[in-house]
Design a protein around this motif. Structure first.
Motif, short mmCIF file in Angstrom:
data_model
loop_
_atom_site.label_atom_id
_atom_site.label_comp_id
_atom_site.label_asym_id
_atom_site.label_seq_id
_atom_site.Cartn_x
_atom_site.Cartn_y
_atom_site.Cartn_z
N VAL A 1 -7.53 -0.57 4.87
CA VAL A 1 -6.62 -0.91 5.96
C VAL A 1 -6.96 -0.08 7.19
O VAL A 1 -7.00 1.14 7.12
CB VAL A 1 -5.15 -0.66 5.55
CG1 VAL A 1 -4.21 -0.83 6.73
CG2 VAL A 1 -4.76 -1.58 4.40
N ASN B 1 0.82 -1.22 0.00
CA ASN B 1 0.00 0.00 0.00
C ASN B 1 0.85 1.26 0.00
O ASN B 1 0.58 2.21 -0.73
CB ASN B 1 -0.95 -0.01 1.20
CG ASN B 1 -1.89 -1.18 1.15
OD1 ASN B 1 -2.67 -1.31 0.22
ND2 ASN B 1 -1.79 -2.04 2.13
N HIS C 1 -0.33 8.62 1.61
CA HIS C 1 -0.28 7.36 2.34
C HIS C 1 -1.62 7.06 3.00
O HIS C 1 -2.14 5.93 2.89
CB HIS C 1 0.82 7.38 3.41
CG HIS C 1 2.21 7.31 2.88
ND1 HIS C 1 2.54 6.88 1.61
CD2 HIS C 1 3.39 7.59 3.49
CE1 HIS C 1 3.85 6.90 1.46
NE2 HIS C 1 4.40 7.34 2.59
N ARG D 1 -8.14 3.55 0.85
CA ARG D 1 -8.60 2.93 -0.40
C ARG D 1 -8.52 1.40 -0.31
O ARG D 1 -9.38 0.69 -0.80
CB ARG D 1 -7.78 3.43 -1.59
CG ARG D 1 -8.25 2.92 -2.93
CD ARG D 1 -7.45 3.47 -4.11
NE ARG D 1 -7.64 4.92 -4.25
CZ ARG D 1 -6.68 5.82 -4.04
NH1 ARG D 1 -5.46 5.46 -3.73
NH2 ARG D 1 -6.93 7.11 -4.17
N ALA D 2 -7.48 0.92 0.37
CA ALA D 2 -7.29 -0.53 0.53
C ALA D 2 -8.09 -1.11 1.69
O ALA D 2 -8.08 -2.31 1.91
CB ALA D 2 -5.80 -0.82 0.72
N ASP E 1 -1.25 -8.35 -3.29
CA ASP E 1 -2.23 -7.81 -2.33
C ASP E 1 -2.65 -8.89 -1.33
O ASP E 1 -2.83 -8.60 -0.15
CB ASP E 1 -3.48 -7.30 -3.06
CG ASP E 1 -3.28 -5.92 -3.65
OD1 ASP E 1 -2.56 -5.11 -3.05
OD2 ASP E 1 -3.86 -5.66 -4.72
N LYS F 1 2.56 1.63 -3.36
CA LYS F 1 1.65 2.22 -4.36
C LYS F 1 1.53 3.73 -4.15
O LYS F 1 1.49 4.50 -5.11
CB LYS F 1 0.27 1.57 -4.26
CG LYS F 1 0.23 0.16 -4.77
CD LYS F 1 -1.17 -0.39 -4.88
CE LYS F 1 -1.76 -0.73 -3.54
NZ LYS F 1 -3.06 -1.44 -3.64
N SER F 2 1.49 4.14 -2.89
CA SER F 2 1.39 5.56 -2.58
C SER F 2 2.62 6.32 -3.06
O SER F 2 2.50 7.39 -3.68
CB SER F 2 1.22 5.74 -1.07
OG SER F 2 1.20 7.10 -0.72
N GLU G 1 -4.16 6.02 0.39
CA GLU G 1 -3.94 4.66 -0.12
C GLU G 1 -4.37 3.61 0.89
O GLU G 1 -4.99 2.60 0.53
CB GLU G 1 -2.47 4.46 -0.49
CG GLU G 1 -2.21 3.27 -1.35
CD GLU G 1 -2.90 3.33 -2.70
OE1 GLU G 1 -3.62 2.35 -3.03
OE2 GLU G 1 -2.75 4.32 -3.42
N LEU G 2 -4.08 3.84 2.17
CA LEU G 2 -4.51 2.89 3.20
C LEU G 2 -6.03 2.83 3.27
O LEU G 2 -6.60 1.73 3.38
CB LEU G 2 -3.91 3.28 4.55
CG LEU G 2 -2.41 3.11 4.68
CD1 LEU G 2 -1.91 3.72 5.99
CD2 LEU G 2 -2.00 1.65 4.58
#
Length: 102
Positions: free
Chosen positions: A78, A12, A69, A75-76, A33, A15-16, A72-73
Motif C-alpha cells: 500500500v 490492513n 501499522h 507488506r500489503a 483483500d 491485521k496490524s 502491515e501497509l
C-alpha cells in the motif's frame, strides 16, 4: 458526481491491530483483500501531543503500534501519504492530497 468515502480502519490496519494486540494473524476470507482497495491512503502520524482519554493505548504502545501499522501497509504494498504537523497543517495536507487524487 465524484463521491468520497473515508475509511478509518481497513483490513490492513485490522491485521496490524490483531498482530499487535493478540500476537496472532487475523484469519478472514481472501475476498476481503480484493474489496479493500482505495485510491488514496492517508496515514496519520503520531506527532501530535499524546492525550489519554481512557480508551487509548499508553504512549509507548502507541509508538510501537505505529510501526506495526507501517509494516502491515508495506507488506500489503500500500502506498500512503503521511499526514503530520499541527492540526491546521494536517488538515491542509489531507485536503491537498484529496484534491490531487480527484
Amino acid at each position: 458526481d465524484e463521491k468520497i468515502l473515508f475509511v478509518d480502519t481497513d483490513i490492513n490496519i485490522t491485521k496490524s491491530y490483531c498482530r499487535f494486540l493478540f500476537h496472532r494473524r487475523l484469519h478472514y476470507e481472501s475476498w476481503v483483500d480484493d474489496v479493500n482497495k482505495f485510491n488514496l491512503y492517508l496515514f496519520l502520524d503520531n506527532d501530535v501531543p499524546y492525550v489519554q482519554d481512557g480508551t487509548r493505548l499508553n504512549e509507548e504502545d502507541r509508538n510501537k503500534l505505529k510501526l506495526y501499522h507501517i509494516s502491515e501497509l508495506r507488506r500489503a504494498g500500500v502506498e500512503y501519504k503521511v499526514i503530520s504537523g499541527n492540526w491546521d497543517e494536517r488538515f491542509n495536507k489531507a485536503l491537498k492530497y484529496i484534491k490531487e487524487a480527484m
